[in-house]
Scaffold this active site. Structure first.
Site, PDB file in Angstrom:
ATOM      1  N   ASP A 150       1.414  12.609  -1.714  1.00  0.00           N
ATOM      2  CA  ASP A 150       1.245  12.141  -0.338  1.00  0.00           C
ATOM      3  C   ASP A 150       2.529  12.470   0.430  1.00  0.00           C
ATOM      4  O   ASP A 150       3.395  11.615   0.627  1.00  0.00           O
ATOM      5  CB  ASP A 150       0.983  10.634  -0.344  1.00  0.00           C
ATOM      6  CG  ASP A 150       0.551  10.107   1.013  1.00  0.00           C
ATOM      7  OD1 ASP A 150       0.240  10.929   1.893  1.00  0.00           O
ATOM      8  OD2 ASP A 150       0.534   8.876   1.192  1.00  0.00           O
ATOM      9  N   GLU A 200      -5.185  16.854   8.787  1.00  0.00           N
ATOM     10  CA  GLU A 200      -5.774  15.796   9.606  1.00  0.00           C
ATOM     11  C   GLU A 200      -6.116  16.243  11.022  1.00  0.00           C
ATOM     12  O   GLU A 200      -5.340  16.937  11.679  1.00  0.00           O
ATOM     13  CB  GLU A 200      -4.812  14.603   9.669  1.00  0.00           C
ATOM     14  CG  GLU A 200      -5.419  13.363  10.279  1.00  0.00           C
ATOM     15  CD  GLU A 200      -4.853  12.094   9.680  1.00  0.00           C
ATOM     16  OE1 GLU A 200      -5.049  11.036  10.290  1.00  0.00           O
ATOM     17  OE2 GLU A 200      -4.229  12.149   8.602  1.00  0.00           O
ATOM     18  N   LYS A 240      -9.179  15.837   7.262  1.00  0.00           N
ATOM     19  CA  LYS A 240      -9.019  14.381   7.302  1.00  0.00           C
ATOM     20  C   LYS A 240      -9.475  13.840   8.650  1.00  0.00           C
ATOM     21  O   LYS A 240      -9.039  14.305   9.702  1.00  0.00           O
ATOM     22  CB  LYS A 240      -7.552  13.995   7.073  1.00  0.00           C
ATOM     23  CG  LYS A 240      -7.127  14.070   5.627  1.00  0.00           C
ATOM     24  CD  LYS A 240      -5.670  13.663   5.447  1.00  0.00           C
ATOM     25  CE  LYS A 240      -5.499  12.173   5.469  1.00  0.00           C
ATOM     26  NZ  LYS A 240      -4.102  11.784   5.171  1.00  0.00           N
ATOM     27  N   THR A 279     -10.173   9.054   6.104  1.00  0.00           N
ATOM     28  CA  THR A 279      -8.932   8.313   5.949  1.00  0.00           C
ATOM     29  C   THR A 279      -8.961   7.015   6.769  1.00  0.00           C
ATOM     30  O   THR A 279      -9.936   6.708   7.430  1.00  0.00           O
ATOM     31  CB  THR A 279      -7.744   9.210   6.355  1.00  0.00           C
ATOM     32  OG1 THR A 279      -6.519   8.556   6.036  1.00  0.00           O
ATOM     33  CG2 THR A 279      -7.777   9.552   7.835  1.00  0.00           C
ATOM     34  N   PHE A 302      -6.866   2.602   1.896  1.00  0.00           N
ATOM     35  CA  PHE A 302      -5.430   2.380   2.065  1.00  0.00           C
ATOM     36  C   PHE A 302      -5.001   1.070   1.401  1.00  0.00           C
ATOM     37  O   PHE A 302      -4.991   0.008   2.022  1.00  0.00           O
ATOM     38  CB  PHE A 302      -5.079   2.366   3.554  1.00  0.00           C
ATOM     39  CG  PHE A 302      -4.825   3.732   4.140  1.00  0.00           C
ATOM     40  CD1 PHE A 302      -5.490   4.850   3.677  1.00  0.00           C
ATOM     41  CD2 PHE A 302      -3.907   3.897   5.162  1.00  0.00           C
ATOM     42  CE1 PHE A 302      -5.254   6.107   4.209  1.00  0.00           C
ATOM     43  CE2 PHE A 302      -3.657   5.149   5.708  1.00  0.00           C
ATOM     44  CZ  PHE A 302      -4.330   6.257   5.232  1.00  0.00           C
TER      45      PHE A 302
END
Length: 324
Positions: free
Chosen positions: A16, A95, A131, A155, A177
């Site tokens: 990440d 993203e 994303k 996400t 998350f």
């Protein structure tokens, strides 16, 4: 064996980060990026060539200042993604602008454009995950993209409702998350710590994972946003886990036996009943989950703010006089 080596034997480890040096050090299969990570990476001297390449590309684009800035941002995301894919054997997540989180058509158009730009760089769509925030509109956009062969990573996922909607839409991957769920509960309870075995973020991922496996969904679960390695240990066996370089190092430096906590074979028993969500039901379930409602909105705002910061950074470079 280190905890990291043992984890790799049962879970796909994903980095990440936008820091290419860290990716090379820990050798994950996949990598995820987001606006916050790209903003940090873009300020590092070692990645100046990627930033400068995006700036030069933007200057060549016909159109007004807004069009050139958008082109620069897209090129920057693709530039980092391409660099990362020269190191990792799997996929990179890129993203879509968080400011498009409630716009189906704009999200689809942006995803198509990013895939097109990757193709121009010789990168096939099978190595890209787009994303998208797990709003109702984001899920609908991802459903369309998946039917076009553009794979998506949903996400900013904090709730069961979001997870169910994503599975029904046939998305490739979700990113619950964990750490941000924990953050909310720490503040709400007025405590400084919650044991990993009782961590609400961990419990959320466990519930989603078991629901998916019990009902045969192909959507993969990738736990994200970890605060400590205890959370990771409790999710050993999850399809994928995306982990920051600091926590990867902790796992690499730690030893001891790592037990598998999640397995498709252990997901039967008495599963929760399968449900189907229309828009009204989705919005109501999300509304009833105060944590998910607040963290989703906060996450979108934070990513949008980092996009604005990155735009300011590259805008100054675009406006600089070109040396002759």
């Amino acid at each position: 064996m280190s905890l990291l080596d043992q984890l790799r034997a049962m879970t796909v480890v994903v980095a990440d980060t936008g820091d290419i040096e860290s990716i090379a050090r820990y050798k994950p299969r996949d990598t995820t990026t987001n606006p916050s990570l790209l903003y940090k990476a873009a300020k590092m001297p070692q990645y100046e060539r990627i930033v400068q390449g995006a700036v030069e590309f933007a200057r060549s684009v016909d159109g007004d200042r807004k069009a050139r800035l958008e082109a620069c941002m897209d090129k920057l995301a693709v530039g980092f993604g391409k660099e990362i894919l020269q190191i990792v054997p799997g996929r990179v997540s890129t993203e879509v602008d968080a400011r498009l989180s409630f716009d189906v058509e704009a999200t689809v158009a942006k995803a198509r454009r990013l895939i097109e730009m990757y193709a121009e760089e010789g990168v096939g769509r099978e190595r890209i995950l787009i994303k998208v925030a797990s709003t109702w509109e984001g899920v609908r956009a991802a459903e369309r993209l998946e039917k076009e062969g553009i794979h998506c990573n949903l996400t900013l996922l904090f709730s069961y409702a979001q997870a169910v909607a994503c599975a029904e839409a046939g998305v490739t991957l979700i990113s619950p998350f964990v750490g941000r769920i924990l953050d909310w509960h720490l503040k709400d309870r007025g405590v400084k710590a919650i044991p990993a075995t009782e961590d609400p973020g961990v419990e959320s991922v466990q519930r989603i994972y078991r629901y998916y496996k019990a009902h045969g969904y192909k959507t993969e679960v990738m736990g994200a946003s970890f605060r400590n390695i205890g959370e990771i240990v409790e999710l050993a066996g999850c399809d994928l886990l995306t982990i920051s370089p600091d926590l990867l190092k902790e796992l690499q430096d730690a030893d001891g036996k790592l037990d598998r906590k999640l397995s498709p074979d252990a997901a039967d028993g008495q599963p929760e009943p399968k449900i189907s969500l229309d828009e009204k039901t989705f919005r109501w379930m999300l509304n009833e989950d105060a944590m998910a409602t607040e963290k989703l909105a906060d996450g979108i705002r934070r990513f949008a703010a980092d996009i604005v910061s990155l735009e300011k950074l590259v805008s100054k470079l675009i406006d600089q006089p070109v040396a002759v």
